[in-house]
Design a protein around this motif. Structure first.
Motif, PDB file in Angstrom:
ATOM      1  N   CYS A 158       0.824  -1.214   0.000  1.00  0.00           N
ATOM      2  CA  CYS A 158       0.000   0.000   0.000  1.00  0.00           C
ATOM      3  C   CYS A 158       0.858   1.264   0.000  1.00  0.00           C
ATOM      4  CB  CYS A 158      -0.923   0.000   1.217  1.00  0.00           C
ATOM      5  SG  CYS A 158      -1.867  -1.515   1.436  1.00  0.00           S
ATOM      6  N   SER A 159       2.031   1.178   0.626  1.00  0.00           N
ATOM      7  CA  SER A 159       2.895   2.354   0.739  1.00  0.00           C
ATOM      8  C   SER A 159       3.466   2.793  -0.603  1.00  0.00           C
ATOM      9  CB  SER A 159       4.046   2.072   1.714  1.00  0.00           C
ATOM     10  OG  SER A 159       4.814   0.961   1.291  1.00  0.00           O
ATOM     11  N   HIS A 162       0.307   5.150  -1.240  1.00  0.00           N
ATOM     12  CA  HIS A 162      -0.288   5.952  -0.176  1.00  0.00           C
ATOM     13  C   HIS A 162       0.719   6.214   0.932  1.00  0.00           C
ATOM     14  CE1 HIS A 162      -4.194   5.233  -2.035  1.00  0.00           C
ATOM     15  NE2 HIS A 162      -3.910   3.941  -2.061  1.00  0.00           N
ATOM     16  N   PRO A 164       0.798   7.474   5.203  1.00  0.00           N
ATOM     17  CA  PRO A 164       0.090   7.853   6.436  1.00  0.00           C
ATOM     18  C   PRO A 164       0.237   9.332   6.780  1.00  0.00           C
ATOM     19  CG  PRO A 164       1.267   5.793   6.751  1.00  0.00           C
ATOM     20  CD  PRO A 164       1.735   6.359   5.442  1.00  0.00           C
ATOM     21  N   ASP A 167      -1.608  11.441   1.871  1.00  0.00           N
ATOM     22  CA  ASP A 167      -3.014  11.377   1.493  1.00  0.00           C
ATOM     23  C   ASP A 167      -3.889  10.700   2.541  1.00  0.00           C
ATOM     24  OD1 ASP A 167      -1.677   8.934   0.883  1.00  0.00           O
ATOM     25  OD2 ASP A 167      -3.311   8.343  -0.451  1.00  0.00           O
ATOM     26  N   LEU A 168      -3.292   9.901   3.431  1.00  0.00           N
ATOM     27  CA  LEU A 168      -4.075   9.212   4.457  1.00  0.00           C
ATOM     28  C   LEU A 168      -4.013   9.897   5.818  1.00  0.00           C
ATOM     29  CD1 LEU A 168      -3.266   5.463   3.661  1.00  0.00           C
ATOM     30  CD2 LEU A 168      -5.170   6.854   2.855  1.00  0.00           C
ATOM     31  N   LYS A 169      -3.386  11.043   5.893  1.00  0.00           N
ATOM     32  CA  LYS A 169      -3.259  11.735   7.165  1.00  0.00           C
ATOM     33  C   LYS A 169      -4.644  12.079   7.730  1.00  0.00           C
ATOM     34  CE  LYS A 169      -0.993  15.681   9.368  1.00  0.00           C
ATOM     35  NZ  LYS A 169      -0.119  16.864   9.160  1.00  0.00           N
ATOM     36  N   ILE A 171      -7.133  10.123   8.329  1.00  0.00           N
ATOM     37  CA  ILE A 171      -8.257   9.385   7.759  1.00  0.00           C
ATOM     38  C   ILE A 171      -9.047   8.644   8.830  1.00  0.00           C
ATOM     39  CG2 ILE A 171      -7.022   7.220   7.264  1.00  0.00           C
ATOM     40  CD1 ILE A 171      -8.546   7.194   4.567  1.00  0.00           C
ATOM     41  N   LEU A 180     -14.600   3.073   6.749  1.00  0.00           N
ATOM     42  CA  LEU A 180     -13.194   3.058   6.384  1.00  0.00           C
ATOM     43  C   LEU A 180     -12.814   1.725   5.748  1.00  0.00           C
ATOM     44  CD1 LEU A 180     -10.511   4.588   6.517  1.00  0.00           C
ATOM     45  CD2 LEU A 180     -10.179   3.676   8.822  1.00  0.00           C
ATOM     46  N   PHE A 184     -11.386   1.053   1.669  1.00  0.00           N
ATOM     47  CA  PHE A 184     -10.133   0.509   1.141  1.00  0.00           C
ATOM     48  C   PHE A 184     -10.347  -0.833   0.439  1.00  0.00           C
ATOM     49  CE2 PHE A 184      -9.554  -1.324   5.548  1.00  0.00           C
ATOM     50  CZ  PHE A 184      -9.316  -2.646   5.209  1.00  0.00           C
ATOM     51  N   LEU A 281      -5.516   1.889   9.953  1.00  0.00           N
ATOM     52  CA  LEU A 281      -6.002   3.113   9.345  1.00  0.00           C
ATOM     53  C   LEU A 281      -6.852   3.922  10.329  1.00  0.00           C
ATOM     54  CD1 LEU A 281      -6.967   1.776   5.795  1.00  0.00           C
ATOM     55  CD2 LEU A 281      -4.956   3.116   6.437  1.00  0.00           C
TER      56      LEU A 281
END
Length: 285
Positions: A158-159, A162, A164, A167-169, A171, A180, A184, A281
């Protein structure tokens, strides 16, 4: 003028007809009610439902969603008259053997056992939809956030797309855990909170098509439709549709999917992976 005998005979016929009509209506109501009870009965074979769910995700989830409620271009199967009237996979199996090529749905060569499992899952989903009071979302934050982070950076890859801290900050604070997890697993076609979704072809996650004409012109955009005879795409820059007639491989059409990595994972997710990823997440506050 009617005689007394004629009036009595007419009244008797009317009474007899009324009783017959009522009896017919009562019989029809009983048949319909019986059919509804059968259609709304709870699933009796949980193992078949689980096998059918896995098969659905693998074979049908891309178009119809992981929960059969509709996905990328595919309708909600729980509202399908064919599925609702299916008898233990009989009508469903006959349909799957033929498909709907004119609507973009291929045929499927499933065994009778696989068809029965798929029908069990779909019938169970219909039952839950019709009896929403029975549906309960339990606490799904039962996974290991550290294991989810390891999966995110490792096997899930995933990294590579994306971050953390990017774009996922935050979330985990933006969505409830159940929402959620759904995002995903099946991220296509979801509107931002408080807004209506754009057409699939206008969304950033839509299938992308690049059309190259014999003259060398190249145009890219969201794929609207492609058949053996024509291709249509939505060009974001101009906000317009563009179409070309097709003759074999002319013009050249290349289709890419920005969510291909998610689709590749659909058949690989384990329950542990999903719970761990959800926990990870959800921790990104």
């Amino acid at each position: 003028m009617k005689s007394d005998e004629q009036r009595e005979a007419h009244d008797a016929r009317t009474h007899t007809f009324g009783l017959a009509a009522f009896a017919g209506f009562a019989f029809l109501f009983a048949v319909v009610a019986g059919a509804q009870q059968q259609a709304l009965g709870p699933p009796t074979d949980s193992a078949a439902v689980e096998r059918g769910q896995r098969l659905h995700v693998q074979e049908c989830g891309f178009c119809h969603g992981a929960n059969a409620r509709g996905g990328s271009g595919g309708p909600d199967l729980t509202r399908s008259a064919l599925v609702q009237n299916d008898e233990n996979g009989k009508q469903l199996g006959e349909f799957l053997q033929v498909g709907r090529p004119d609507k973009g749905m291929p045929r499927f060569d499933l065994t009778p056992a696989q068809t029965a499992d798929l029908a069990a899952f779909l019938h169970g989903a219909i039952y839950l939809n019709a009896n929403r009071r029975l549906y309960k979302i339990l606490d799904i934050l039962v996974g290991d956030a550290k294991a989810g982070e390891a999966y995110f950076n490792g096997a899930g890859r995933c990294s590579s797309c994306h971050s953390p801290s990017g774009d996922l900050k935050g979330i985990g604070a933006k969505y409830e855990p159940a929402t959620l997890q759904g995002r995903f697993l099946m991220p296509r076609g979801r509107a931002a909170q408080g807004s209506s979704p754009d057409p699939l072809y206008a969304q950033p996650t839509s299938l992308r098509a690049t059309v190259t004409t014999p003259s060398g012109e190249s145009v890219s955009g969201g794929l609207v439709r492609m058949t053996d005879f024509e291709v249509t795409l939505f060009e974001p820059a101009s906000g317009t549709m563009r179409s070309w007639l097709r003759n074999g491989d002319v013009p050249k059409v290349v289709i890419t999917d920005p969510l291909q990595a998610h689709l590749d994972l659909l058949t690989k997710w384990t329950d542990a992976d999903m719970h761990n990823m959800t926990a990870f997440l959800a921790s990104l506050k």
